[in-house]
Every structure is written in C-alpha cells, then in structure tokens.
Design a protein around this motif. Sequence first.
Motif: not given
Ligand SMILES: [Cu+2]
Length: 89
Positions: A47, A49, A76, A81
């Motif tokens: 991830c 983000i 993340h 993540m």
């Molecule tokens: Cu994430």
Amino acid sequence: MQLPPDESEAILEPGLTTVILAPPGGGNIVPVGDGTLSEPGRYAILCFIPTGIAPQEYLDAVAATGEPPESELPPHFVHGMMGEIIVTE
Ligand SMILES: [Cu+2]
C-alpha cells in the motif's frame, strides 16, 4: 523499498500485472489490470498511500490526475500494510 523510485523500478520486473485496492469501510478502487494473476509466481502487495493522509483524499487526487500525489510521508507498507501471494499452476 528504501531506494529512490528510479533505482527501485530498475530492479522490479517490468509490466505491473495488477493493482486492486479497497478503502476502509468497503467499496472498490478502480484496479489497474483485470485483477487476474494469470502467471505463476510470487507477487508482492504494497500500500503506497502516505501515512497520515486521509485515504479518500489521496484516492480522489489519483482519480483527478491519474497519478499519485507527491508526498514526503512514509507509505503504509512501511507500517506493515503489505503482503505476499504465491500463485501456483
Ligand atoms: Cu494503506
């Protein structure tokens, strides 16, 4: 994953197969590819983000520009993540 993008991209396999995301609370984010992992192998899921940015705000920016917004915040995946999928024949 700590390499600058130009160096990390150089060691990754060309041709990203797929990306499918689901934000907290459900719903889907438009995937890249058709969601099928058709080739046997090991796949990493990460991830990207940035930590501390509201996921929907980030996704809205991606949808508006087609590109992830620049950020100095750690993604993340540095907090765990991430995952691995092994596809066999
Ligand atoms: Cu994430």
